[in-house]
Design an enzyme around this catalytic site. Structure first.
Site, mmCIF file in Angstrom:
data_model
loop_
_atom_site.group_PDB
_atom_site.id
_atom_site.type_symbol
_atom_site.label_atom_id
_atom_site.label_comp_id
_atom_site.label_asym_id
_atom_site.label_seq_id
_atom_site.Cartn_x
_atom_site.Cartn_y
_atom_site.Cartn_z
ATOM 1 N N ASP A 1 43.118 -36.200 6.963
ATOM 2 C CA ASP A 1 44.151 -37.025 6.368
ATOM 3 C C ASP A 1 44.912 -37.727 7.490
ATOM 4 O OD1 ASP A 1 45.989 -37.885 4.248
ATOM 5 O OD2 ASP A 1 47.402 -36.522 5.211
ATOM 6 N N ASP B 1 48.628 -39.687 7.181
ATOM 7 C CA ASP B 1 50.079 -39.514 7.174
ATOM 8 C C ASP B 1 50.442 -38.048 6.950
ATOM 9 O OD1 ASP B 1 52.734 -40.127 7.286
ATOM 10 O OD2 ASP B 1 52.801 -41.303 5.464
#
Length: 343
Positions: free
Chosen positions: A17, A19
């Site tokens: 991922d 953020d």
């Protein structure tokens, strides 16, 4: 995890991922650059997997490089690309697809051999929907007409909110729900927590042993569970230790670490397996989980958290107390209680 191989030696691809895992608030998270560089050198290829539907992979790669994180466009997979792949598997090349979203979504559809259009009158075979700040009523109206006619409908993701420097704003999921309300139908979904995005990342990476890495239990980790892939939760973003203890089976990671150093140092990651020795004990007493044991430092405290999580899942309890100062320090570290010491 002491004595075990490092995660970077156990997995050949890291489905990361962005953020909250790689960067936060536009700034790279400490230890990320060094950790990913070292992991790649050991054969664990970083693949950046994001629900973001408004940016091209090349733009994401450029942004990462600007933070010092080595990345090429081929290392980035966005939910529009996964949505386009889903459509290409279902519809013949050259089929028209009505776009609701940004140019990145339109380009992904074209790259998949399909023809982007913007009007229901163009007779599309499908609608694909991704986030764009410019989406308006007329765009939704065209999609509504097409969807009501019975065409396929794919959403890049269903994130209802979008984090910005002004706070949480409406995300693609909010627009998707508007069309769901208007049509009484629901789309197929490419992005996390659904598995198509991860499946496409594995295919592109040529991976046989991927590890999903993320900060959110409700997207990253749930996607890993649905895809039957092992996962690492990092405590650098949204989900907290308290969230981990309360996680339902669909959102339970395989490993937990403070940050991406857990990829390289076996003492900086804990496996969420209650049968592994940890130096800690968790008992039930007076409606609370009582943590006791000894140890200090990141590794020992992560192992304590793993024991607490396993007990919380088994007994469906999230109230915790400490027996002794080392246990109290664990609860303080993870924000789980006031760290009052029990007798």
């Amino acid at each position: 995890m002491t004595g075990s191989p490092a995660l970077a030696d156990r997995f050949d691809a890291l489905l990361l991922d962005l953020d909250g895992t790689v960067y936060l608030g536009g700034q790279v998270i400490p230890e990320v650059v060094e950790s990913l560089t070292a992991a790649a050198a050991r054969g664990a290829r970083p693949m950046f997997v994001t629900n973001n539907a408004s940016r091209h992979p090349a733009d994401v790669a450029d942004s990462l490089n600007g933070m010092g994180v080595a990345a090429q466009a081929a290392d980035v997979l966005t939910s529009p690309e996964a949505a386009a792949a889903m459509l290409a598997e279902t519809h013949p090349a050259g089929s028209k697809v009505l776009i609701v979203g940004a140019a990145a979504l339109s380009d992904a559809v074209a790259d998949a051999g399909l023809v982007p259009v913007r009007l229901a009158a163009d007779a599309p075979v499908a609608v694909v929907q991704g986030h764009s700040p410019d989406t308006g009523w007329r765009d939704l109206a065209e999609a509504c007409i097409a969807i009501r006619s019975g065409v396929d409908w794919v959403a890049s993701n269903t994130d209802t909110t979008l984090p910005t420097d002004r706070g949480l704003l409406p995300g693609n999921g909010a627009m998707v729900h508007a069309l769901m309300a208007a049509t009484g139908l629901a789309p197929r979904v490419a992005g996390k927590p659904n598995r198509p995005l991860l499946d496409e990342a594995v295919r592109r990476a040529g991976s046989t042993s991927p590890l999903v890495v993320g900060d959110r239990l409700d997207t990253d980790i749930e996607a890993a569970v649905l895809a039957d892939m092992p996962s690492l939760m990092v405590l650098t973003g949204v989900s907290t230790a308290a969230d981990l203890l309360a996680a339902p089976p669909s959102r339970r990671p395989t490993f937990v670490s403070f940050d991406l150093r857990g990829l390289l140092d076996p003492d900086l990651v804990a496996e969420l397996d209650p049968t592994l020795p940890s130096g800690w004990t968790v008992d039930r007493r007076d409606g609370s989980l009582m943590l006791s044991g000894s140890g200090s430092g990141d590794g020992a405290q992560l192992r304590a958290l793993a024991q607490l999580a396993a007990a919380a899942w088994k007994h469906e309890m999230t109230t915790v107390s400490a027996v002794g100062e080392p246990a109290a320090a664990v609860l303080t570290r993870f924000g789980l209680a006031d760290a009052a010491t029990a007798d």
